[in-house]
Design a protein around this motif. Sequence first.
Motif, PDB file in Angstrom:
ATOM      1  N   ASP A 146       0.820  -1.249  -0.004  1.00  0.00           N
ATOM      2  CA  ASP A 146      -0.088   0.079   0.036  1.00  0.00           C
ATOM      3  C   ASP A 146       0.832   1.187   0.141  1.00  0.00           C
ATOM      4  O   ASP A 146       2.049   1.108  -0.022  1.00  0.00           O
ATOM      5  CB  ASP A 146      -0.926   0.029   1.196  1.00  0.00           C
ATOM      6  N   SER A 147       0.355   2.410   0.031  1.00  0.00           N
ATOM      7  CA  SER A 147       1.091   3.642  -0.211  1.00  0.00           C
ATOM      8  C   SER A 147       1.878   4.075   1.120  1.00  0.00           C
ATOM      9  O   SER A 147       3.081   4.646   0.904  1.00  0.00           O
ATOM     10  CB  SER A 147       0.230   4.690  -0.566  1.00  0.00           C
ATOM     11  N   ALA A 148       1.559   3.627   2.394  1.00  0.00           N
ATOM     12  CA  ALA A 148       2.110   3.889   3.497  1.00  0.00           C
ATOM     13  C   ALA A 148       3.568   3.006   3.515  1.00  0.00           C
ATOM     14  O   ALA A 148       4.693   3.434   3.608  1.00  0.00           O
ATOM     15  CB  ALA A 148       1.408   3.522   4.620  1.00  0.00           C
ATOM     16  N   ASN A 149       3.486   1.804   3.352  1.00  0.00           N
ATOM     17  CA  ASN A 149       4.184   0.690   3.158  1.00  0.00           C
ATOM     18  C   ASN A 149       5.491   1.293   2.061  1.00  0.00           C
ATOM     19  O   ASN A 149       6.658   1.366   2.322  1.00  0.00           O
ATOM     20  CB  ASN A 149       3.691  -0.606   2.799  1.00  0.00           C
ATOM     21  N   SER A 150       4.988   1.582   1.235  1.00  0.00           N
ATOM     22  CA  SER A 150       6.083   1.852  -0.135  1.00  0.00           C
ATOM     23  C   SER A 150       6.542   3.245  -0.012  1.00  0.00           C
ATOM     24  O   SER A 150       7.531   3.563  -0.408  1.00  0.00           O
ATOM     25  CB  SER A 150       5.180   1.682  -1.368  1.00  0.00           C
ATOM     26  N   ALA A 151       5.746   4.370   0.619  1.00  0.00           N
ATOM     27  CA  ALA A 151       6.498   5.699   1.070  1.00  0.00           C
ATOM     28  C   ALA A 151       7.552   5.272   2.000  1.00  0.00           C
ATOM     29  O   ALA A 151       8.572   6.005   1.723  1.00  0.00           O
ATOM     30  CB  ALA A 151       5.473   6.504   1.700  1.00  0.00           C
TER      31      ALA A 151
END
Length: 672
Positions: free
Chosen positions: A224-229
Amino acid sequence: MVVLSKPIAAVAVFISLVSAQSFQRLGTCPDLGCILPPDQADFLAGQRFDIRLEVHAPVNGSEATGNPNPDENFEFTIERVGGHRGILSGSKWFKVAEPKLEKWTFGWFEDYFARDAGKPSIVNVASKAYRKVYLDEAGEYKATLKYDGKTTTATWTVRKMEEVRKTRNILFFIGDGMTTNMITAARLIGHKSKNGKYQSKMAMDKFPVLGHAMTHSVDTFITDSANSATALYTGHKTTVDALGTYVDSSPDVFDDPKVESIVELFYRIYRGHVGIVSTAAVADATPAGLTAHTRSRSQYPYCVDSFLHGTTNYSWVDWHGPDVLFGGGAEQFYAGGKTYQNKDYYKEFAKEGYGVYLNNTSLQTAPNTERALGIFSVSHMSKWLDRNVWKENLENQGNHPSGNKGDATDQPGLKEMTLKAIDILHTRSKADKRHSSQGWFLMSEAASIDKMMHLLDYDRALGDLLELDDTIKASIEKLKDLGELSNTLIVVTADHGHGFDVMGSVDTKYMAAQTDQRKKRNAVGVYEQSGLSEYINTGDLTYSEGSHFPTNWTPRYALFAGTAASTDRRENYRVHQDGPRLPTTNTPGRASDDYYANAKDGQPDGIVVNGTLPLDQPQGVHSLTDVPVFAMGPCQELFGGVQNNIDIFFNMANCLGLSRTAHGKGQDPIGN
Ligand SMILES: *[C@@H]1O[C@H](CO)[C@@H](O)[C@H](O)[C@H]1NC(C)=O
Ligand SMILES: *[C@@H]1O[C@H](CO)[C@@H](O)[C@H](O)[C@H]1NC(C)=O
Ligand SMILES: *[C@@H]1O[C@H](CO)[C@@H](O)[C@H](O)[C@H]1NC(C)=O
Ligand SMILES: *[C@@H]1O[C@H](CO)[C@@H](O)[C@H](O)[C@H]1NC(C)=O
Ligand SMILES: *[C@@H]1O[C@H](CO)[C@@H](O)[C@H](O)[C@H]1NC(C)=O
Ligand SMILES: [Zn+2]
């Protein structure tokens, strides 16, 4: 009896292998001993991080050993492979006091059957955490946890890197959820071709270096975007929903082991200037991941506080707020909204010297010498298509950033926000007395590519993608004008993709004329019937440079587009002129977690297409695909080829000269 024992033993082995798929005890934990950061973690020399050790004693479930008491006398050691210090305890290695023992209990489901039956497996935990430590010599390290006569090891690598700064600035664009397929589709509708050859290029098409990046999580293959951020900003892969931390099993969402982000490093080492721009609410994962450290991305009020104060209640690293913070998400700012400790964050920012701007007109008047906060709507900002084509959709939204329930009708686009951010960062960093502080890092996120892909609103997703491209183009021109283009590394990438593609075109007139639901599908033209893009009117062809957007969003022959996995939905393949699409709803007679096609969507003329996603998913989801990486400027060559998303962090950190070993002091040739 004897004959039966073998099959039973085989079944038991099978059950223990069932775990760690749909649900995991702790994804990064290979056995009952856990070391975070886990095996295979990479570090920048000098990068601050926390270590969390956990010893698990399963009380019941398939992993139960019969001893529900975790070993509290576990031992932790560190060794640098080939180094002189030998094997030392964690506290000796880092020269810190032995951390205090912590204990808690948690439950998890081993699979969907256990979830449906409401039967969690219970685990008792003994744990310790070393806070804010670092490794300052490149090489390989062996971290060892000994407990209950068993051993868990983790191999860590501190990457070897020149401690020389090679770029003054970094402009980091993230097209949230953006894939090569989406860029291809955006090019098709925004640019005209003659006999198979485009007459103009996208700004991204002109970048000299192209790579592609793998986006897998530390413990799952879809991110998800948190993980990949976290991967892009810290060089550490983590778990879905986590920002700037690895995920431990404790109940507190703020005590998970943290890792220092690129802007925290840049500020700590150089007092560098930082800008954060997004078309999402600024508390959303991609902007918040630069300063927030929590395993729960939905701690929005905390995320906004972290922009200003660094990681709340925790002595982490010095941080005094970005120079620029522009985006949506006013509900985490205005008094009476959903703010941290019910404070007025417009006032909190103003107290720290920020000018506060709530619309595009006033944003343009902001002095470039002062820090600026610009918040332009209650939640995520409006989409390019609504801001530019169907402007009446900005009315009756009740989303004015003051929280006064008025409409945010004067919102800047990604381009206005990014150009203003560059002006402010450039002016403020040039005025800085210390040469090494001259320079900036700006993250600019086109957030609604992802948000609209989730809603299967492909027109709005592609509109925002073309806006990103227009922003990239305008930013390059602005940097040229400021004389900073050759001092600026520009990277354009995505945090993950969606399974989107275009397979042909749809004759919307023919589709409308069919009364038989099944025959409506014959309106789709594939191969030689796919034709050419009709999204630019014939008279509108004169440009070769300039902004590139469709001039006709309602062509008779519309894109036949879709995603590999979907919710149930109604499709008529036409643009949604009255605002973003809502593909599913809870319908009367169905359970609240059973989303079915929205009867009002895809009207008139649409057909119901049944989905494949789980029934409780109201939206489309992320997919496995690698994402593109475009680079231009100093260090551009580092970004070519196949890479991992964490390499983007290491390459940017390398270019900014953020590595600090025990021996190297770091050089700063940039001041001039
Ligand atoms: C484990 O114990 C808990 C608490 O007693 C219980 O709720 C749960 O159903 C048990 N799980 C299994 C897999 O037996
Ligand atoms: C910080 O500490 C205060 C006071 O103890 C507490 O109210 C607040 O919830 C804490 N915030 C976080 C993010 O832990
Ligand atoms: C924009 O903001 C300024 C300053 O707050 C305000 O005076 C002005 O009325 C606003 N304009 C619009 C169109 O909302
Ligand atoms: C924002 O304001 C500037 C200056 O008035 C103007 O040039 C620009 O078109 C405006 N942008 C939008 C999206 O309204
Ligand atoms: C879609 O699913 C619904 C309910 O699950 C079913 O009634 C309907 O026949 C399906 N439609 C098609 C086109 O398969
Ligand atoms: Zn998403």
